[in-house]
Design a protein around this motif. Structure first.
Motif, PDB file in Angstrom:
ATOM      1  N   ALA A 516     -38.899 -16.163 -43.480  1.00 18.32           N
ATOM      2  CA  ALA A 516     -39.961 -15.075 -43.684  1.00 18.32           C
ATOM      3  C   ALA A 516     -40.796 -16.401 -42.970  1.00 18.32           C
ATOM      4  N   ARG A 517     -40.755 -17.008 -43.198  1.00 20.57           N
ATOM      5  CA  ARG A 517     -42.309 -18.693 -43.077  1.00 20.57           C
ATOM      6  C   ARG A 517     -42.180 -18.435 -41.573  1.00 20.57           C
ATOM      7  N   ARG A 518     -40.979 -18.239 -40.522  1.00 15.26           N
ATOM      8  CA  ARG A 518     -40.993 -18.300 -38.924  1.00 15.26           C
ATOM      9  C   ARG A 518     -42.138 -17.035 -38.868  1.00 15.26           C
ATOM     10  N   LEU A 519     -41.781 -15.652 -39.553  1.00 16.34           N
ATOM     11  CA  LEU A 519     -42.359 -14.525 -39.005  1.00 16.34           C
ATOM     12  C   LEU A 519     -43.901 -14.997 -39.978  1.00 16.34           C
ATOM     13  N   GLY A 520     -44.332 -15.402 -41.147  1.00 20.27           N
ATOM     14  CA  GLY A 520     -45.996 -15.689 -41.625  1.00 20.27           C
ATOM     15  C   GLY A 520     -45.585 -14.195 -42.958  1.00 20.27           C
ATOM     16  N   LEU A 521     -44.132 -14.131 -42.973  1.00 21.76           N
ATOM     17  CA  LEU A 521     -44.058 -12.889 -44.130  1.00 21.76           C
ATOM     18  C   LEU A 521     -44.319 -13.657 -45.702  1.00 21.76           C
ATOM     19  N   GLY A 522     -45.983 -13.367 -46.007  1.00 17.79           N
ATOM     20  CA  GLY A 522     -45.748 -13.562 -47.413  1.00 17.79           C
ATOM     21  C   GLY A 522     -47.298 -15.183 -46.912  1.00 17.79           C
ATOM     22  N   GLU A 524     -47.982 -18.787 -45.777  1.00 17.07           N
ATOM     23  CA  GLU A 524     -47.349 -20.310 -46.313  1.00 17.07           C
ATOM     24  C   GLU A 524     -46.087 -20.502 -47.042  1.00 17.07           C
ATOM     25  N   HIS A 525     -46.434 -19.482 -48.437  1.00 14.09           N
ATOM     26  CA  HIS A 525     -45.500 -19.710 -49.417  1.00 14.09           C
ATOM     27  C   HIS A 525     -45.233 -18.391 -50.394  1.00 14.09           C
ATOM     28  N   PRO A 526     -43.867 -18.106 -49.537  1.00 13.68           N
ATOM     29  CA  PRO A 526     -43.123 -16.768 -49.593  1.00 13.68           C
ATOM     30  C   PRO A 526     -42.784 -16.686 -50.984  1.00 13.68           C
ATOM     31  N   VAL A 527     -42.902 -15.438 -51.533  1.00 11.04           N
ATOM     32  CA  VAL A 527     -42.152 -15.351 -53.002  1.00 11.04           C
ATOM     33  C   VAL A 527     -40.421 -14.569 -52.323  1.00 11.04           C
ATOM     34  N   PRO A 545     -42.345  -7.589 -58.905  1.00  9.48           N
ATOM     35  CA  PRO A 545     -42.850  -8.842 -59.030  1.00  9.48           C
ATOM     36  C   PRO A 545     -43.257  -8.849 -57.972  1.00  9.48           C
ATOM     37  N   PRO A 546     -44.260  -9.289 -57.840  1.00 12.96           N
ATOM     38  CA  PRO A 546     -45.746 -10.166 -57.193  1.00 12.96           C
ATOM     39  C   PRO A 546     -43.956 -10.387 -56.028  1.00 12.96           C
ATOM     40  N   VAL A 547     -43.451  -9.811 -54.554  1.00 10.44           N
ATOM     41  CA  VAL A 547     -41.965 -10.751 -54.379  1.00 10.44           C
ATOM     42  C   VAL A 547     -42.450 -10.077 -52.904  1.00 10.44           C
ATOM     43  N   ASP A 548     -42.227 -10.848 -51.815  1.00 11.51           N
ATOM     44  CA  ASP A 548     -42.098 -11.128 -50.080  1.00 11.51           C
ATOM     45  C   ASP A 548     -40.505 -10.860 -49.483  1.00 11.51           C
ATOM     46  N   VAL A 549     -39.654 -11.549 -50.082  1.00 15.08           N
ATOM     47  CA  VAL A 549     -37.951 -11.488 -50.015  1.00 15.08           C
ATOM     48  C   VAL A 549     -37.376 -10.889 -50.295  1.00 15.08           C
ATOM     49  N   VAL A 550     -35.974 -10.148 -50.658  1.00 10.33           N
ATOM     50  CA  VAL A 550     -35.007 -10.206 -51.713  1.00 10.33           C
ATOM     51  C   VAL A 550     -34.204 -10.034 -51.037  1.00 10.33           C
TER      52      VAL A 550
END
Length: 840
Positions: A516-522, A524-527, A545-550
């Motif tokens: 997720a960090r490599r993709l920029g998903l969410g 600087e601080h993906p949830v 809830p607020p979430v970027d990665v499950v």
């Protein structure tokens, strides 16, 4: 994941290598049924057609066609009947899609199984496997059912298509069950139907078969999902119903009034029929079908195969994308990413050690990645003859190979878990801590890390055993599942456009966070949440809830996520390529499958297939869907702006006691202008490279109340201008034929100018359609010989001045008030459709 084991399903002495007797097999089959997934019962084509026939829009087209045939307009009647085909076809396809998806799911199951019965091995159809059977699964074969692994060494299974885990999963034999009637057993001891064994030979005691397997639960989820009509379809249906009611009422009133005025039955019927042909809103459903078809074609050119035409509309309203990671955001293959050699060791020497400890004949993805990296570095790295191999086991967590070099000496190369390999090497405590920190750092970046070491053996004193000390540490090799090219830019484009993106994966949370960090998903601080944590939050609050990665997500949890997002008002697109994605693909508003790597079941369950597996294609498809909605809004605006004055004057002037403004031939003429203009002039494509923000509101409709007020005002103003020009023409002694020419000139000029303003003449087709329709109309009106053919006399210069004044006033109101109406009718850009609270 831990699975409950019903102990009563297991035979006595289940942990021993003992099969079932024939009587036991028959009794268990009678109790549990065949090992076959049970989908929904097949739906007959006749039943599908009957259900499709309940659509009122279909009956409207049938009625319109019958009316056209009754009036002698056979071409228009045939067009209405042809429009039935795509609408019926889409409904029938929708009914049969679940059945096709289930068949695709069944295609991944094992066809045969090797089981131990009556004390000997037998190959039986997979459907004959029963709970309690002892099955043997070789490397490369699929597990025939869900069962406990009771014997086997060096076992690895490929489960990405079922659980989303991108890397091979280690399997360990289970020696004893925990206490209890239904003890929970960890997933590491389970072999699952629909997955494949990569290495070793496993003996599996079957526990669950058919619909009770994890695979079977996926099929049940797929079969339970139904798909509602889209907001665009509802909006068109409601709009058509309103216009139909108004047209029917006007026709009846007009016929009665003309009779009371003494014009006779023939005039009354002709007046009502002419008004009916002018007022029937057949263009709206035809335009919807045509625009959807054009969207399908444009998406196909962008490598997106649309399997359900209404998805072209749905994808334009998408506000949230739930994406699978493996094979969708990443390549789904291991690659050597980094080499960290020890001091005094070169990168080449480290990679050579890793290659020597890998087996070419195996199917371990890690070995494949190392051998490919070695071949790219130098083909000769894997050419040394092998004297002995000590394969990977769960206890040892390493693999050792003894090879003979060209000078006749022996070299032992080992690769495996860093902590195990470090134990074989003579390193200081400080060096071990330093290497341990490097391992943790690489693991936090989402890498799979192995350590490598080697030592020279004395050929005279080596007796064939595996050396377990005296190794020299060579370094670390970090492998990763690379991010697909272009995905990072596509994710950034989604983020900039306000699209919510959630990555759903079966991987470890640390690995998923790194991706997720490599993709920029969410940002600087993906949830990151695990599937279990998400499930608990949904059960507690009912909201996502607020979430970027499950991470560590099971199929049921991905399905629940999609359903919960839709319940919260999101328009969800779910992407995926495996069997595990089928429930979510069907539950989503738009299911998008990867065409190159996707399983057949995923493609069958989806409504759009990305042929090139490019996540960027999804972004372009969303832009195209938004452009479609914008095009259709402008098309419908044009149709209403022309039909309001046309229907108004065709109804009110005869009610006023005036002669008929339009004869049937004039209505046909106008329709020949309106139809091509509506269908062709508004077909602009989305601008490449930019996905603009969607100003989303709960549900789609075509126009807000302000926009309805504007188009009504413009239409009424044009109608007033036409009546004014008509009456002025008649008051100065002109004949009815010249007055009709003024009316036709007003509508044809308004048609061309309104279309030019709404399309901004961006496309060559729009320019040609507007120019040709206006040019031919002027010739038909102004040339006496041509005008006589349609019952018109050429207008004078003063008449043309009144026409220009009437059209100019309506056009000025549209240009001045249009940008101020909510949504900015004339300010909308490609990819910026406006969504309003309720469908009109």
């Amino acid at each position: 994941m831990r699975v409950l084991v019903p102990v009563l399903r297991l035979p006595h002495g289940w942990e021993a290598a003992r099969g079932l007797e024939t009587e036991e097999v028959l009794a268990r089959r009678a109790r549990h049924g065949p090992n076959d997934v049970q989908g929904r019962p097949p739906r007959s084509t006749l039943r599908s057609l009957r259900e499709a026939a309940s659509d009122p829009m279909l009956w409207f087209l049938v009625g319109t066609s019958a009316l056209y045939f009754a009036l002698g307009e056979r071409v228009d009647g045939a067009v209405m009947l042809l429009a039935l085909a795509p609408l019926l076809g889409m409904d029938v396809f929708l009914h049969h899609r679940t059945q096709a998806s289930t068949e695709g799911l069944r295609g991944r199951l094992a066809a045969h199984a090797t089981v131990l019965r009556e004390g000997r091995e037998a190959v039986v159809p997979a459907a004959d496997v029963v709970p309690g059977d002892l099955a043997r699964v070789e490397a490369g074969q699929q597990f025939p059912a869900d069962g406990l692994v009771i014997e086997g060494q060096g076992l690895q299974a490929e489960e990405s298509s079922l659980t989303g885990e991108s890397l091979p999963v280690r399997k360990r034999p289970l020696t004893r069950l925990p206490p209890g009637a239904e003890p929970a057993v960890d997933a590491v001891h389970w072999g699952l139907a629909g997955t494949r064994l990569l290495t070793g030979t496993a003996w599996v005691r079957v526990v669950f078969t058919g619909p009770e397997t994890l695979y079977g639960s996926i099929i049940r989820s797929a079969g339970q999902e139904t798909r509602a009509r889209t907001p665009l379809q509802h909006a068109v249906a409601r709009l058509v119903a309103v216009l139909m009611g108004v047209a029917t009422a006007l026709c009846a009133v007009l016929a009665l009034v003309r009779l009371r005025q003494g014009f006779g039955w023939l005039d009354a019927l002709l007046s009502a029929a002419t008004l009916g042909v002018a007022a029937l809103p057949e263009e709206f459903p035809v335009a919807l079908t045509f625009f959807l078809g054009a969207g399908v074609y444009r998406l196909a050119r962008r490598q997106a195969l649309v399997r359900q035409a209404v998805s072209v509309e749905n994808i334009g309203r998408v506000s949230c994308v739930c994406s699978d990671k493996t094979g969708t955001l990443t390549e789904g293959l291991l690659r050597v990413a980094r080499l960290l050699p020890s001091p005094g060791t070169s990168n080449r020497a480290l990679l050579e050690t890793a290659v020597l400890a890998s087996r070419e004949e195996g199917k371990d993805p890690l070995d494949v990645a190392l051998l490919e990296a070695g071949a790219a570095w130098q083909p000769a790295l894997s050419a040394s003859p092998r004297e002995a191999t000590f394969p990977f086991t769960e206890d040892r967590q390493r693999e050792t190979a003894v090879v003979r070099r060209e000078d006749g000496t022996l070299l032992a190369a080992v690769k495996g878990a860093p902590e195990r390999v470090l134990d074989l090497c003579a390193l200081s405590p400080e060096a071990r801590r330093e290497w341990a920190l490097r391992v943790d750092a690489l693991a936090c970046e989402g890498h799979k890390v192995i350590a490598c070491a080697s030592r020279t053996l004395d050929a005279a004193h080596w007796h064939g055993g595996e050396p377990d000390r005296g190794f020299g540490f060579a370094g670390l090799v970090a492998c990763e599942d690379p991010v697909r090219a272009g995905v990072e830019a596509a994710v950034r484009e989604c983020r900039d456009a306000g699209l919510r993106a959630v990555m759903v994966t079966g991987d470890h949370p640390r690995t998923a966070l790194a991706v997720a960090r490599r993709l920029g998903l969410g940002g600087e601080h993906p949830v990151v949440l695990t599937g279990e944590a998400l499930e608990a939050r949904l059960a507690d609050t009912g909201r996502v809830p607020p979430v970027d990665v499950v991470a560590r997500a099971l199929p049921a949890q991905k399905y629940a996520l999609v359903k919960a997002l839709r319940k919260q008002g999101e328009v969800v697109a779910a992407t995926g390529d495996g069997v595990n994605d089928v429930p979510a693909l069907q539950a989503a508003d738009v299911g998008i499958a990867m065409g190159e790597r996707g399983t057949r079941s995923a493609r069958e369950a989806s409504s759009i297939v990305l042929l090139n597996d490019d996540f960027g294609t999804l972004v372009r498809a969303i832009a195209e869907g938004r452009q479609l909605f914008s095009n259709l809004q402008r098309c419908f605006l044009y149709l209403l702006l022309i039909h309001i004055p046309l229907v108004g004057t065709a109804a009110l002037m005869p009610l006023w006691g005036q002669p008929l403004v339009y004869l049937p031939i004039h209505i046909v003429w106008l329709e020949l202008i309106i139809h091509p203009t509506a269908m062709l002039a508004f077909q602009s494509a989305a601008r490449p490279g930019q996905l603009t923000a969607l100003r989303a509101r709960p549900a789609a409709r075509f126009f807000s109340w302000r926009e309805w007020a504007l188009l009504t005002a413009v239409g009424v103003l044009l109608a007033c201008g036409l009546v004014w020009a008509w009456t002025r023409c008649l008051s100065q002694g002109a004949d009815v034929e010249r007055a009709r020419a003024v009316a036709m000139a007003t509508l044809t000029l308004a048609s061309a100018t309104f279309a030019a303003v709404l399309t901004r003449l961006r496309t060559r087709t729009a320019r040609w359609v507007c120019a040709l329709s206006l040019g031919f109309s002027v010739l038909l009106i102004q040339v006496p010989a041509l005008g006589a053919l349609v019952g018109l006399h050429p207008p004078t210069a003063r008449d043309w001045g009144r026409v220009l004044a009437a059209v100019g006033a309506a056009l000025a109101l549209l240009l001045v008030a249009g940008p101020r109406a909510r949504g900015g009718l004339l300010r909308r850009r490609a990819g910026q459709p406006t969504l309003a609270p309720e469908a009109s």
